[in-house]
Motif scaffolding. Sequence first.
Motif, PDB file in Angstrom:
ATOM      1  N   VAL A  28       0.842  -1.199   0.000  1.00 39.33           N
ATOM      2  CA  VAL A  28       0.000   0.000   0.000  1.00 39.33           C
ATOM      3  C   VAL A  28       0.880   1.252   0.000  1.00 39.33           C
ATOM      4  CG1 VAL A  28      -1.944  -1.100   1.183  1.00 39.33           C
ATOM      5  CG2 VAL A  28      -0.127  -0.034   2.529  1.00 39.33           C
ATOM      6  N   LYS A  29       0.271   2.388  -0.325  1.00 38.61           N
ATOM      7  CA  LYS A  29       0.935   3.682  -0.220  1.00 38.61           C
ATOM      8  C   LYS A  29       0.421   4.372   1.040  1.00 38.61           C
ATOM      9  CE  LYS A  29       1.453   4.522  -5.212  1.00 38.61           C
ATOM     10  NZ  LYS A  29       2.928   4.628  -5.243  1.00 38.61           N
ATOM     11  N   LEU A  30       1.333   4.750   1.938  1.00 39.80           N
ATOM     12  CA  LEU A  30       0.941   5.396   3.195  1.00 39.80           C
ATOM     13  C   LEU A  30       1.797   6.635   3.432  1.00 39.80           C
ATOM     14  CD1 LEU A  30       0.485   2.305   5.557  1.00 39.80           C
ATOM     15  CD2 LEU A  30      -1.288   3.548   4.296  1.00 39.80           C
ATOM     16  N   LYS A  31       1.232   7.565   4.182  1.00 39.30           N
ATOM     17  CA  LYS A  31       1.894   8.841   4.462  1.00 39.30           C
ATOM     18  C   LYS A  31       2.642   8.786   5.791  1.00 39.30           C
ATOM     19  CE  LYS A  31       0.911  13.806   4.761  1.00 39.30           C
ATOM     20  NZ  LYS A  31      -0.165  14.851   4.701  1.00 39.30           N
ATOM     21  N   VAL A  32       3.868   9.322   5.784  1.00 39.45           N
ATOM     22  CA  VAL A  32       4.647   9.442   7.021  1.00 39.45           C
ATOM     23  C   VAL A  32       4.096  10.622   7.827  1.00 39.45           C
ATOM     24  CG1 VAL A  32       6.931   9.821   8.017  1.00 39.45           C
ATOM     25  CG2 VAL A  32       6.705   8.520   5.871  1.00 39.45           C
ATOM     26  N   VAL A  33       3.641  10.333   9.048  1.00 35.54           N
ATOM     27  CA  VAL A  33       3.026  11.395   9.858  1.00 35.54           C
ATOM     28  C   VAL A  33       3.904  11.847  11.014  1.00 35.54           C
ATOM     29  CG1 VAL A  33       0.647  10.872   9.255  1.00 35.54           C
ATOM     30  CG2 VAL A  33       1.737   9.642  11.145  1.00 35.54           C
ATOM     31  N   ARG A  34       4.868  11.008  11.436  1.00 35.74           N
ATOM     32  CA  ARG A  34       5.795  11.417  12.492  1.00 35.74           C
ATOM     33  C   ARG A  34       6.983  10.466  12.507  1.00 35.74           C
ATOM     34  NH1 ARG A  34       4.339   8.285  17.286  1.00 35.74           N
ATOM     35  NH2 ARG A  34       2.370   7.168  16.887  1.00 35.74           N
ATOM     36  N   LYS A  35       8.045  10.905  13.169  1.00 33.62           N
ATOM     37  CA  LYS A  35       9.254  10.099  13.272  1.00 33.62           C
ATOM     38  C   LYS A  35       9.684   9.996  14.733  1.00 33.62           C
ATOM     39  CE  LYS A  35      12.429  10.405  10.093  1.00 33.62           C
ATOM     40  NZ  LYS A  35      13.479  10.938   9.189  1.00 33.62           N
ATOM     41  N   SER A  36      10.402   8.928  15.052  1.00 43.94           N
ATOM     42  CA  SER A  36      10.945   8.739  16.397  1.00 43.94           C
ATOM     43  C   SER A  36      12.286   8.026  16.275  1.00 43.94           C
ATOM     44  CB  SER A  36       9.980   7.917  17.250  1.00 43.94           C
ATOM     45  OG  SER A  36      10.032   6.544  16.875  1.00 43.94           O
ATOM     46  N   GLU A  37      12.880   7.706  17.447  1.00 48.85           N
ATOM     47  CA  GLU A  37      14.147   6.980  17.420  1.00 48.85           C
ATOM     48  C   GLU A  37      13.991   5.598  16.782  1.00 48.85           C
ATOM     49  OE1 GLU A  37      15.730   6.820  21.309  1.00 48.85           O
ATOM     50  OE2 GLU A  37      16.183   8.974  21.423  1.00 48.85           O
ATOM     51  N   LEU A  38      12.802   5.012  16.855  1.00 46.89           N
ATOM     52  CA  LEU A  38      12.560   3.685  16.293  1.00 46.89           C
ATOM     53  C   LEU A  38      12.480   3.719  14.775  1.00 46.89           C
ATOM     54  CD1 LEU A  38       9.879   2.165  18.713  1.00 46.89           C
ATOM     55  CD2 LEU A  38      12.282   1.504  18.490  1.00 46.89           C
ATOM     56  N   GLY A  39      11.918   4.788  14.260  1.00 47.64           N
ATOM     57  CA  GLY A  39      11.714   4.883  12.828  1.00 47.64           C
ATOM     58  C   GLY A  39      10.628   5.884  12.504  1.00 47.64           C
ATOM     59  N   ALA A  40       9.870   5.586  11.462  1.00 48.20           N
ATOM     60  CA  ALA A  40       8.791   6.477  11.028  1.00 48.20           C
ATOM     61  C   ALA A  40       7.448   5.811  11.308  1.00 48.20           C
ATOM     62  CB  ALA A  40       8.925   6.779   9.542  1.00 48.20           C
ATOM     63  N   PHE A  41       6.446   6.636  11.545  1.00 52.35           N
ATOM     64  CA  PHE A  41       5.093   6.125  11.751  1.00 52.35           C
ATOM     65  C   PHE A  41       4.221   6.565  10.580  1.00 52.35           C
ATOM     66  CE2 PHE A  41       6.846   5.730  15.925  1.00 52.35           C
ATOM     67  CZ  PHE A  41       6.245   4.593  16.441  1.00 52.35           C
TER      68      PHE A  41
ATOM     69  N   GLY B 218      -4.996   5.712   8.528  1.00 56.71           N
ATOM     70  CA  GLY B 218      -6.254   6.189   7.962  1.00 56.71           C
ATOM     71  C   GLY B 218      -7.452   6.042   8.859  1.00 56.71           C
ATOM     72  N   THR B 219      -7.219   5.783  10.164  1.00 56.47           N
ATOM     73  CA  THR B 219      -8.346   5.597  11.080  1.00 56.47           C
ATOM     74  C   THR B 219      -8.709   6.882  11.826  1.00 56.47           C
ATOM     75  OG1 THR B 219      -6.920   4.969  12.944  1.00 56.47           O
ATOM     76  CG2 THR B 219      -7.661   3.197  11.446  1.00 56.47           C
ATOM     77  N   GLY B 220      -7.813   7.898  11.736  1.00 57.21           N
ATOM     78  CA  GLY B 220      -8.046   9.128  12.485  1.00 57.21           C
ATOM     79  C   GLY B 220      -7.477   9.083  13.883  1.00 57.21           C
ATOM     80  N   SER B 221      -6.910   7.946  14.280  1.00 55.07           N
ATOM     81  CA  SER B 221      -6.335   7.797  15.613  1.00 55.07           C
ATOM     82  C   SER B 221      -4.843   7.527  15.485  1.00 55.07           C
ATOM     83  CB  SER B 221      -7.003   6.646  16.375  1.00 55.07           C
ATOM     84  OG  SER B 221      -6.326   6.405  17.603  1.00 55.07           O
ATOM     85  N   SER B 222      -4.032   8.350  16.165  1.00 56.18           N
ATOM     86  CA  SER B 222      -2.583   8.172  16.089  1.00 56.18           C
ATOM     87  C   SER B 222      -2.134   6.865  16.725  1.00 56.18           C
ATOM     88  CB  SER B 222      -1.876   9.353  16.764  1.00 56.18           C
ATOM     89  OG  SER B 222      -2.242   9.432  18.132  1.00 56.18           O
ATOM     90  N   SER B 223      -2.963   6.292  17.585  1.00 60.11           N
ATOM     91  CA  SER B 223      -2.601   5.008  18.214  1.00 60.11           C
ATOM     92  C   SER B 223      -2.587   3.867  17.201  1.00 60.11           C
ATOM     93  CB  SER B 223      -3.575   4.679  19.353  1.00 60.11           C
ATOM     94  OG  SER B 223      -4.899   4.513  18.849  1.00 60.11           O
TER      95      SER B 223
END
Length: 285
Positions: free
Chosen positions: A11-24, A28-33
């Motif tokens: 799938v094609k997904l958008k990077v919304v944030r980054k951390s020491e682990l990697g990218a999140f 598409g659910t509206g919930s960052s969790s």
Amino acid sequence: MAVALKPMTVVKLKVVRKSELGAFLDAGTGSSSDDILLHKTQQTAEVNVGDIVDVFLYNDPKKRLTASMRVPQMKEGQIAQVKVLNTTEDGAFLDVGAERGIFMPFREMKGRPKVGDTVWAKLYTDKSGRLAMTMSVSDEMRRASKPASPEVVKRGDNVKGRIFNIIDAGAFMLSEERYIVFIAKKEMPREYRVGEDVTARVTFIREDGRLDASLRDQKEKALITDSEKILEYLQKNGGTISEKLPPEDIYKKFHISKAAFKRALGHLFKEHKVSQAEGIFKLNQ
């Protein structure tokens, strides 16, 4: 309404944030969790917030949906020679260059490939929307093949290739030159497996450019080999055998035709290694 994401999909997904682990990635659910982790070790290039990336989704050991930029190196509907990574009672996992092997259900197998085998297979999407593999590739093989020219290929030439299908009548292979080659069951001196590499001798060139071939030795050499098989059988099984054995029994015991069986018995008789009375051949002491 957001479409639920599934493992074993690209799938094609958008990077919304980054951390020491990697990218999140945005699920598409509206919930960052619900954001999906694209771990640093699963990134094949640098990503930044706002990037749209192609990723392969799979479940990690804790059953969490995880992403990788190591996507399948073949497209849906494409065929390729791929390696068997693992087998289960339900099927096998094939290496297509993705983060995880792609599952091939048992019903999509041709024979029972083993770990380490390389087989011709096609990538497809199953009814649940997940990527899967099949060894039913005969139609694709026909489209990918090319006809053999009588000016280039002659009877007696050897062709190398990999078996991609086995039926009751024999086996089909695609040669290195992309010729479709049929090997009749009587021309197979033993049991072969789909995915096995073989070198066959061309016996006939059809009008459509397909080839018939044999995996048996040429008649002179085959006569000796067949005779040795029958002689060994006589030595281990009471010393007698009937020339009236049904063809299916002959093939089961020796993997040769009825005609080859009779030729071999005749050879043993001429060599005085067996005697004959009323169709029964007996080993000479």
